[in-house]
Design a protein around this motif. Structure first.
Motif, PDB file in Angstrom:
ATOM      1  N   SER A  39       0.847  -1.195   0.000  1.00 35.82           N
ATOM      2  CA  SER A  39       0.000   0.000   0.000  1.00 35.82           C
ATOM      3  C   SER A  39       0.886   1.250   0.000  1.00 35.82           C
ATOM      4  CB  SER A  39      -0.942  -0.005   1.200  1.00 35.82           C
ATOM      5  OG  SER A  39      -0.210   0.026   2.400  1.00 35.82           O
ATOM      6  N   ASP A  40       0.266   2.401   0.073  1.00 36.84           N
ATOM      7  CA  ASP A  40       0.987   3.671   0.031  1.00 36.84           C
ATOM      8  C   ASP A  40       1.818   3.848   1.304  1.00 36.84           C
ATOM      9  OD1 ASP A  40       1.859   6.236  -0.349  1.00 36.84           O
ATOM     10  OD2 ASP A  40      -0.129   7.157  -0.283  1.00 36.84           O
ATOM     11  N   PRO A  41       3.146   3.970   1.201  1.00 38.50           N
ATOM     12  CA  PRO A  41       3.971   4.121   2.400  1.00 38.50           C
ATOM     13  C   PRO A  41       3.723   5.438   3.143  1.00 38.50           C
ATOM     14  CG  PRO A  41       5.312   4.405   0.449  1.00 38.50           C
ATOM     15  CD  PRO A  41       3.957   3.965  -0.009  1.00 38.50           C
ATOM     16  N   CYS A  42       3.107   6.401   2.487  1.00 34.93           N
ATOM     17  CA  CYS A  42       2.790   7.668   3.156  1.00 34.93           C
ATOM     18  C   CYS A  42       1.672   7.506   4.185  1.00 34.93           C
ATOM     19  CB  CYS A  42       2.408   8.730   2.131  1.00 34.93           C
ATOM     20  SG  CYS A  42       3.793   9.187   1.070  1.00 34.93           S
ATOM     21  N   LEU A  43       0.981   6.374   4.159  1.00 34.53           N
ATOM     22  CA  LEU A  43      -0.092   6.092   5.123  1.00 34.53           C
ATOM     23  C   LEU A  43       0.416   5.242   6.284  1.00 34.53           C
ATOM     24  CD1 LEU A  43      -2.978   5.315   2.612  1.00 34.53           C
ATOM     25  CD2 LEU A  43      -2.497   7.468   3.798  1.00 34.53           C
ATOM     26  N   PHE A  44       1.693   5.403   6.631  1.00 33.71           N
ATOM     27  CA  PHE A  44       2.315   4.622   7.704  1.00 33.71           C
ATOM     28  C   PHE A  44       1.539   4.713   9.012  1.00 33.71           C
ATOM     29  CE2 PHE A  44       5.200   4.440  11.348  1.00 33.71           C
ATOM     30  CZ  PHE A  44       5.742   3.182  11.178  1.00 33.71           C
ATOM     31  N   GLU A  45       1.154   5.920   9.420  1.00 37.24           N
ATOM     32  CA  GLU A  45       0.419   6.089  10.687  1.00 37.24           C
ATOM     33  C   GLU A  45      -0.887   5.306  10.685  1.00 37.24           C
ATOM     34  OE1 GLU A  45       0.259  10.180  12.477  1.00 37.24           O
ATOM     35  OE2 GLU A  45       1.180  10.650  10.549  1.00 37.24           O
ATOM     36  N   GLN A  46      -1.603   5.366   9.609  1.00 36.38           N
ATOM     37  CA  GLN A  46      -2.914   4.723   9.512  1.00 36.38           C
ATOM     38  C   GLN A  46      -2.798   3.195   9.440  1.00 36.38           C
ATOM     39  OE1 GLN A  46      -5.161   6.114   6.160  1.00 36.38           O
ATOM     40  NE2 GLN A  46      -6.607   4.425   6.265  1.00 36.38           N
TER      41      GLN A  46
END
Length: 95
Positions: A39-46
């Protein structure tokens, strides 16, 4: 904090975490990278920081120069839930 999100040109699966994590209770050291090919690594927090509720006042600290693999999860403890679960469990054993 770094302004650059992607450490390598053309690679959108790897990010500098301190550039994408916005939660002040999650502290990321410089040059720590995260790779996610699912998935998108920018959504790490989620996607990767689970059960992290502000009411618990818990912090996540990740050091400098770390490399975090795809699928790694950071789980926070739910103090009240775990306490209640053990309390109920001990009552069940006594009957």
């Amino acid at each position: 904090m770094m302004n650059k999100i992607y450490p390598r040109k053309g690679d959108t699966q790897t990010v500098y975490l301190n550039a994408v994590v916005k939660d002040p209770s999650i502290e990321i050291g410089d040059y720590t990278i995260y790779n996610d090919f699912v998935s998108d690594p920018c959504l790490f927090e989620q996607n990767n920081v689970l059960y992290h509720y502000p009411i618990n006042h818990e912090r996540l600290i990740i050091g400098k120069f770390c490399s975090i693999a795809c699928g790694a999860k950071f789980l926070f403890q739910l103090k009240k839930f775990i306490f209640c679960r053990f309390f109920i469990y001990s009552l069940i054993d006594t009957f």
